[in-house]
Design an enzyme around this catalytic site. Structure first.
Site, short mmCIF file in Angstrom:
data_model
loop_
_atom_site.label_atom_id
_atom_site.label_comp_id
_atom_site.label_asym_id
_atom_site.label_seq_id
_atom_site.Cartn_x
_atom_site.Cartn_y
_atom_site.Cartn_z
N CYS B 117 0.37 -1.57 0.49
CA CYS B 117 0.19 -0.17 -0.46
C CYS B 117 1.04 0.93 0.13
O CYS B 117 0.39 2.43 -0.16
CB CYS B 117 -0.67 -0.14 1.33
SG CYS B 117 -1.90 -2.24 1.56
N HIS B 366 -8.80 3.48 -1.67
CA HIS B 366 -7.60 3.06 -1.42
C HIS B 366 -6.97 2.23 -2.33
O HIS B 366 -7.33 0.83 -2.27
CB HIS B 366 -7.61 2.31 0.21
CG HIS B 366 -6.24 1.86 0.84
ND1 HIS B 366 -4.97 2.85 0.20
CD2 HIS B 366 -5.66 0.56 0.91
CE1 HIS B 366 -4.06 2.06 0.45
NE2 HIS B 366 -4.59 0.67 0.89
#
Ligand SMILES: [Zn+2]
Lengths: 111, 418
Positions: B117, B366
Site C-alpha cells: 500500500c 484506497h
C-alpha cells in the site's frame, strides 16, 4: 495412518533459543540462520485475537475462525487458530491450550 | 576539518580522523542535494471504474499532471510508477512502460515501485531522490491500482499477500484481521474506546462527502460504525476502507526551475522511507509501527521541523485504528492520545491539526498502488489553498503511507514555495 512425519509448526534459534515459526528464515531476535527442532509448549496466554469473518477464498470452508496471538514467554509469541467456540470465548490474558491441529497449524483451545 | 576539503595528510590520518573526514564529506554531499518541487498534479476520480482498464486510469492521471504542470512532455526524463498487484488483480504487468508509452514520453526509463500500500509513496521518494541527486531534472511520479473487477475474496487474498504468506497467512490472517488484532491491543493498552475509533470513520466520511474525487459520499454516525457488521472483530465494516480504483500523478523538478515554470510550486522539504516488521510475530508492540517511526524521523530531520510545526496531515487510515496508531507514531499525539484527539474534534478540518481532510483511505478510497500519491495530491491542493475541504492557511503538510503489515512506510513533508 500413514508414516508421514508431521513437521512441528515451531523451531528454535540455535544461537539465542527463541521459538520461531517453522518458516522463519532468520531469527527475529538475533538474526541467526541456524535452527534446531522444537515442539511448541502446550499452553500460553492470549496476547490479542480477532475473529475473521471474511476469510481468504476457501480458507476454513469460509467459516469464521479466531486467529489468536499467543504469548509463550515475555515478548515471544506464536500464532494459533481457534475453530471451535469461536464466538466470545476469549479475553486478552486468558490461558489457552495449544495443540498440533490436523492441518499442521497450531490450534488454540479455551481452557 | 573543512567540509569537502581533502586534507594533504590524508594518508597519515588515524582511523578516527578518517571517519571524521568521511562524515564531513558525506554531510557536504547531503548539503549539495538540490531542492525539489511539485509543479503539476493530476488524478482520476476515485471510484469503481469497472468499465475502464488500469492503463486508462494511469494515462488520465498522467495527462492531467503534465497539463497542470504546463510543461512540454519531451522534458520528462523518467517515470516512476507505484503499483502493488496489477498482475494478480487485472492480469497486467509492464504498467510503467505501458504508461510511459501511452503518455508519449519517448524511450525514457520507466520503473515500477512496489511496497504494497506504500507503492506510490516510494514512487514519489525515488522521483525526489533522482532529481535531488542531479540525475534528472524533470520526473513524473504515477500511482495506479484497479481492484473492483475482482471479487472481495480475491482482493482479500491478494492484499493478504502483502503480509508474510509463510508465517502469518497460513493461519488465515487477513489485512482486516491484522488490524483487528492491533485494535484489540490498543483498546487494552490505552483504554481506547469503541466510540473514539468510530469517530475516525465519522470524520473521514464527513470530509469525503464534500471532496469531489472521493469515492464514498455518505455521512455516517458513531452508532452506524459501531453497529455495522463485524469483518474481523472488533473491527467492523465501517472501520475498513472500501475497494476502489484510481490513479494519481505528479510532475517534479528542481525548485529553482519550478519557480520559473509555476506560480505555486510546492516543495518537498522532507522525505523518509524505511522498512519495519514483515511478520506480526516480529512486532515487539502491536500499537506502534517501527517503519513509520523511522520514516518520520528521516523526514522531520531532513525538513528540520518538528511534529508541532505541521499544519495538515494525510495519513494511512486503511482502517480506523490505523489512523489513531499513525497519528501517535508520527509524534502528533502522545501514545494513547490519538483516540481522545479525534473524539474531541482536534483532527477535524477546522480543528487544531486537521487529519485526512480529503476523507482519507476510508472515504476517498484506497486503490493501494495510488494512495501514497493521492495523499500528496490533497496536500498540494491544501498548500495552494485550492482544496475542497480547505484548512486555514497551512504552511507545512505531512503525508504518511504505510505498506503491508507495517513492512514499509514513507513520510513526506511539503511546504509552500510561493
Ligand atoms: Zn536468535
Amino acid at each position: 495412518m500413514n508414516e508421514q512425519t508431521v513437521t512441528s509448526p515451531i523451531k528454535k534459534c540455535q544461537q539465542c533459543g527463541r521459538m520461531l515459526p517453522q518458516a522463519a528464515l532468520s531469527c527475529f531476535s538475533c538474526g541467526a540462520y541456524e535452527f534446531e527442532a522444537a515442539e511448541p509448549p502446550d499452553s500460553g496466554k492470549v496476547y490479542s485475537y480477532t475473529t475473521i469473518r471474511v476469510p481468504p477464498e476457501g480458507f476454513n470452508d469460509n467459516q469464521p475462525y479466531n486467529v489468536v496471538v499467543v504469548e509463550i514467554a515475555e515478548g515471544m509469541r506464536l500464532l494459533a487458530i481457534q475453530t471451535e467456540d469461536v464466538e466470545g470465548s476469549l479475553e486478552i490474558n486468558d490461558s489457552v491450550g495449544l495443540e498440533m491441529g490436523a492441518t499442521g497449524l497450531l490450534t488454540a483451545k479455551k481452557r | 576539518m573543512k567540509n569537502g576539503a581533502i586534507p594533504d595528510n590524508i594518508n597519515q590520518l588515524n582511523a578516527e580522523e578518517r571517519i571524521e573526514f568521511l562524515f564531513n564529506f558525506l554531510a557536504l554531499e547531503v548539503l549539495d542535494m538540490r531542492d525539489v518541487s511539485i509543479i503539476g498534479v493530476g488524478t482520476t476520480p476515485f471510484s469503481k471504474h469497472k468499465e475502464r482498464g488500469i492503463a486508462d486510469l494511469s494515462l488520465e492521471a498522467g495527462r492531467k499532471a503534465i497539463e497542470d504542470a504546463g510543461i512540454d512532455k519531451s522534458k520528462i526524463e523518467a517515470l516512476y510508477l507505484g503499483n502493488y498487484a496489477a498482475e494478480a488483480l487485472v492480469g497486467q504487468g509492464s504498467l510503467a512502460a505501458i504508461t510511459g508509452r501511452n503518455l508519449g514520453l519517448g524511450q525514457i526509463p520507466c520503473t515500477r515501485t512496489e511496497g504494497a500500500c506504500a507503492s506510490a509513496g516510494i514512487a514519489l521518494r525515488e522521483s525526489f531522490l533522482t532529481i535531488a541527486a542531479g540525475i534528472y531534472d524533470v520526473v513524473i511520479a504515477v500511482g495506479a491500482e484497479q481492484m473492483s473487477t475482482c471479487s472481495t475474496g480475491v482482493v482479500t487474498s491478494v492484499l493478504a499477500g502483502a503480509g508474510d504468506t509463510t508465517m502469518d497467512n497460513i493461519y488465515g490472517l487477513t489485512f482486516p484481521g491484522f488490524f483487528g488484532l492491533v485494535l484489540r491491543k490498543h483498546m487494552e493498552e490505552f483504554g481506547t474506546t469503541r466510540d473514539q475509533v468510530s469517530c475516525v470513520s465519522v470524520k473521514n466520511h464527513h470530509n469525503g462527502a464534500t471532496n469531489p474525487i472521493a469515492y464514498l459520499k455518505d455521512e455516517i454516525t458513531v452508532e452506524g460504525v459501531n453497529e455495522s457488521r463485524f469483518i474481523a472483530d472488533p473491527l467492523t465494516l465501517y472501520d475498513c476502507c472500501p475497494i476502489t480504483d484510481g490513479a494519481v500523478a505528479m510532475v517534479l523538478c528542481p525548485s529553482d526551475m519550478a519557480r520559473d515554470l509555476c506560480k505555486k510550486p510546492v516543495k518537498v522539504v522532507g522525505s523518509g522511507h524505511a522498512i519495519g516488521t514483515t511478520s506480526i510475530l516480529q512486532m515487539e508492540s502491536f500499537t506502534t509501527f517501527p517503519a513509520t517511526l523511522k520514516a518520520a524521523e528521516m523526514a522531520y530531520q531532513m525538513a528540520g521541523v518538528k511534529p508541532e510545526d505541521i499544519d495538515v496531515v494525510e495519513l494511512h487510515d486503511c482502517f480506523t485504528i490505523a489512523e489513531i496508531v499513525d497519528s501517535e507514531d508520527l509524534g502528533l499525539f502522545e501514545k494513547g492520545e490519538g483516540g481522545p484527539a479525534v473524539e474531541s474534534g482536534r483532527t477535524a478540518v477546522d480543528g487544531e491539526l486537521p487529519i485526512n481532510p480529503s476523507g482519507g483511505l476510508i472515504s476517498r478510497g484506497h486503490p493501494v498502488g495510488a494512495t501514497g500519491l493521492a495523499q500528496v495530491y490533497e496536500l498540494v491542493l491544501q498548500l495552494k489553498g485550492e482544496a475542497a475541504n480547505q484548512v486555514k492557511n497551512p504552511e507545512l503538510g505531512l503525508a504518511h503511507n504505510l505498506g503491508g503489515s507495517g513492512a514499509v512506510s514513507t513520510v513526506h513533508i511539503l511546504s509552500k514555495d510561493f
